[in-house]
Design a protein around this motif. Structure first.
Motif, mmCIF file in Angstrom:
data_model
loop_
_atom_site.group_PDB
_atom_site.id
_atom_site.type_symbol
_atom_site.label_atom_id
_atom_site.label_comp_id
_atom_site.label_asym_id
_atom_site.label_seq_id
_atom_site.Cartn_x
_atom_site.Cartn_y
_atom_site.Cartn_z
ATOM 1 N N PHE A 41 -33.045 29.026 -44.947
ATOM 2 C CA PHE A 41 -31.779 29.238 -45.631
ATOM 3 C C PHE A 41 -30.651 28.551 -44.893
ATOM 4 N N TRP A 42 -29.636 28.222 -45.675
ATOM 5 C CA TRP A 42 -28.444 27.575 -45.153
ATOM 6 C C TRP A 42 -27.269 28.476 -45.477
ATOM 7 N N PHE A 43 -26.432 28.706 -44.439
ATOM 8 C CA PHE A 43 -25.244 29.548 -44.600
ATOM 9 C C PHE A 43 -24.051 28.816 -44.009
ATOM 10 N N PHE A 61 -30.645 38.115 -41.101
ATOM 11 C CA PHE A 61 -29.428 37.730 -41.807
ATOM 12 C C PHE A 61 -29.053 38.741 -42.883
ATOM 13 N N VAL A 65 -25.785 41.175 -43.332
ATOM 14 C CA VAL A 65 -24.906 41.222 -44.504
ATOM 15 C C VAL A 65 -24.641 42.675 -44.893
ATOM 16 N N VAL A 108 -25.257 30.685 -55.058
ATOM 17 C CA VAL A 108 -26.461 30.689 -54.245
ATOM 18 C C VAL A 108 -27.552 29.955 -55.013
ATOM 19 N N TYR A 120 -33.057 29.023 -49.682
ATOM 20 C CA TYR A 120 -31.819 29.659 -50.154
ATOM 21 C C TYR A 120 -30.655 28.903 -49.542
ATOM 22 N N ARG A 121 -29.646 28.641 -50.340
ATOM 23 C CA ARG A 121 -28.399 28.062 -49.838
ATOM 24 C C ARG A 121 -27.255 28.855 -50.434
ATOM 25 N N GLU A 122 -26.222 29.096 -49.631
ATOM 26 C CA GLU A 122 -25.075 29.876 -50.096
ATOM 27 C C GLU A 122 -23.794 29.084 -49.886
ATOM 28 N N TYR A 123 -22.935 29.140 -50.904
ATOM 29 C CA TYR A 123 -21.643 28.460 -50.868
ATOM 30 C C TYR A 123 -20.571 29.467 -51.249
#
Length: 131
Positions: A41-43, A61, A65, A108, A120-123
């Motif tokens: 995943f990228w945060f 992670f 959260v 996401v 997973y990537r979150e913006y």
């Protein structure tokens, strides 16, 4: 829609349901059960900034959260976009962040492999209403 695209969407939608439940309650187990062992995943900020690899790191992670939003977050889903391997969910969330009112707009993406989520990537982006 191809059968591969339909499967990707169905798997990601189930994972998003578990993701939303985790954000609301802190109970992430059903979401964790859908992650591959090599999940990445990228945060975009904080101690999880950048690329993180491994299911154990993901568990750390998402539990973090739940510490930050200990009373949970509620989501309003705005849009879903998908292709053969990836589904993007755009939503608004709100709740309390360490006791302070919080609202945000988030996107996401879930990468799907078979019947699991492998990435997973979150913006994040403010909706202009957050404190």
């Amino acid at each position: 829609m191809t059968s591969e695209s339909a499967n990707t969407l169905a798997v990601a939608q189930q994972a998003f349901t578990h993701f939303e439940h985790g954000l609301a309650t802190g109970d992430w187990q059903a979401f964790f059960d859908m992650l591959t062992d090599d999940f990445s995943f990228w945060f975009p900020l904080g101690k999880f900034l950048g690329l993180n690899v491994g299911k154990e790191r993901a568990i750390e992670f998402f539990n973090y959260v739940s510490e930050v939003y200990e009373q949970g977050l509620t989501l309003t889903l705005d849009r879903v976009t998908s292709n053969e391997t990836t589904v993007v969910f755009e939503f608004r969330d709100q709740g309390l962040m360490r006791g302070t009112p919080y609202k945000n707009r988030v996107a996401v993406s879930f990468d799907v492999r078979g019947d699991k989520i492998c990435g997973y990537r979150e913006y994040l982006g403010s909706d202009g209403k957050s404190n």
